[in-house]
Scaffold this active site. Sequence first.
Site, short mmCIF file in Angstrom:
data_model
loop_
_atom_site.label_atom_id
_atom_site.label_comp_id
_atom_site.label_asym_id
_atom_site.label_seq_id
_atom_site.Cartn_x
_atom_site.Cartn_y
_atom_site.Cartn_z
N LYS A 194 -21.72 -37.33 9.49
CA LYS A 194 -22.94 -37.72 8.81
C LYS A 194 -23.26 -36.87 7.72
CE LYS A 194 -26.88 -36.61 10.40
NZ LYS A 194 -28.04 -36.33 9.53
N ASN A 195 -23.14 -35.64 7.72
CA ASN A 195 -23.68 -34.63 6.92
C ASN A 195 -22.69 -34.32 5.73
OD1 ASN A 195 -25.94 -34.13 8.32
ND2 ASN A 195 -25.05 -32.29 9.45
N ARG A 216 -34.65 -36.83 5.64
CA ARG A 216 -34.83 -35.80 4.42
C ARG A 216 -33.33 -36.00 3.57
NH1 ARG A 216 -36.94 -31.11 3.46
NH2 ARG A 216 -35.32 -29.81 2.37
N CYS A 263 -36.31 -35.06 10.63
CA CYS A 263 -36.64 -34.71 11.85
C CYS A 263 -37.55 -33.62 11.98
CB CYS A 263 -35.26 -34.04 12.51
SG CYS A 263 -34.19 -34.94 13.05
N ARG A 305 -38.91 -27.32 5.61
CA ARG A 305 -37.52 -27.44 4.93
C ARG A 305 -37.75 -27.43 3.36
NH1 ARG A 305 -33.01 -30.50 8.57
NH2 ARG A 305 -34.81 -32.13 8.77
N ASP A 354 -26.97 -26.99 14.22
CA ASP A 354 -27.05 -28.28 14.92
C ASP A 354 -26.28 -28.13 16.13
OD1 ASP A 354 -28.43 -29.47 12.73
OD2 ASP A 354 -26.78 -30.36 11.82
N ARG A 368 -29.26 -41.83 14.46
CA ARG A 368 -29.39 -41.36 13.22
C ARG A 368 -28.09 -40.38 12.79
NH1 ARG A 368 -33.13 -37.54 12.13
NH2 ARG A 368 -32.29 -37.53 10.08
#
Length: 419
Positions: free
Chosen positions: A22-23, A93, A117, A122, A306, A398
Amino acid sequence: MDKLEIRGGHRLDGEVRISGAKNSALPILAGTLLAGGPVVLGNVPHLNDVTTTVKLLRRMGVEVTFHDGVRIEVDPRSLTEHIAPYELVKTMRASILVLGPLVGRYGKADVSLPGGCAIGARPVDLHVAGLKAMGATISIENGYIRARAKQLRGTRIVLDTVTVTGTENLMMAAVFARGETLIENAAREPEVVDLANFLNALGARIEGAGTPTIRIQGVDSLEGGSYTVMPDRIETGTYLVAGAITGGRVRTLRTRPDDLDAVLQKLREAGAEITIGADWIELDMGGRRPVAVDIRTAPFPGFPTDMQAQFCALNAVASGTGTITETIFENRFQHALELQRMGANLSIQGNMVVCRGVERLTGAPVMATDLRASASLVLAGLAASGTTTIDRIYHIDRGYECIEEKLLQLGADIRRIAS
């Protein structure tokens, strides 16, 4: 609103295929805005955040086509808008990642201040400061970042703190900047390297990704092309912890062991036997109860923030006492309060959680508060006696593709309850 129901106490055993990261997929999707032709992306995970990103691209006029469930074709040549609206950005985000490409290629961007989240502040000030240093004019108006630039220019940017999205945004902005851009104190995460590799595959000139100093030579244009998203190291770690917390054996397939050194070290300390292949990792607890471990989160190659919630669940049922110190985000222990409802002996002391392991958690109704917190509750439910019901699982969707199907393959008793 859907829920997950888990009947715990089953030792997991089997293999699970890891999805695309995902990231990595989200910044790469944003990076397609820089391409001069169609881009085909492989190994894209089917996640709510990916769906939101696609909606955002389409809102801007970009043509996006899905192929075979895991490939996405993006053609940015049809882009007509330079606005990332609040109704899409507020849920994720990572939407801030379109800021750099839009300013870098089109000279203008109106991007809503992001949501995502609720794990602490951030701020985007590092993104803004970097773009200003490259010559962009930026203002914050009515909740939007409004950026304008006729031509960004290369410069030296020293980031005050290590920021993954900040590094990615500025790296994308610098692709078309005139001259050389130097990003110092850059994030070293594998996902940053994956984005750089993607951009280089289209014709960018980026060196040093994966080190604290990234050097970008500006180019006039990029081509289209194809690229395969890297496997998700956080999903990999989560399923390995699922094996450890249930005393079982789990082999993760199509992953990259080198991205998980810090996590694997802690699993070994917890008593797991770890075996590694070229693209797989196997964890075997042999029915043993895990041993509590001490964790301190840090930017890559340190222990990933994470993964701390998942290890909090592991420590909750481990023998002994372990501490988890969070150094990245200041509000990332909301899962601890839910784990206490299941009988965990946890004490929050500032940015640290002290975990005194209990032999057995008990099932309870709990509520997910963010993406990784939701994963910790799933893991706790797998190890608990009785039934655990997890509410607000849209957080899980997500970041975890088909989590209940994958856990079923491993022998878990889990089902999704439709609202």
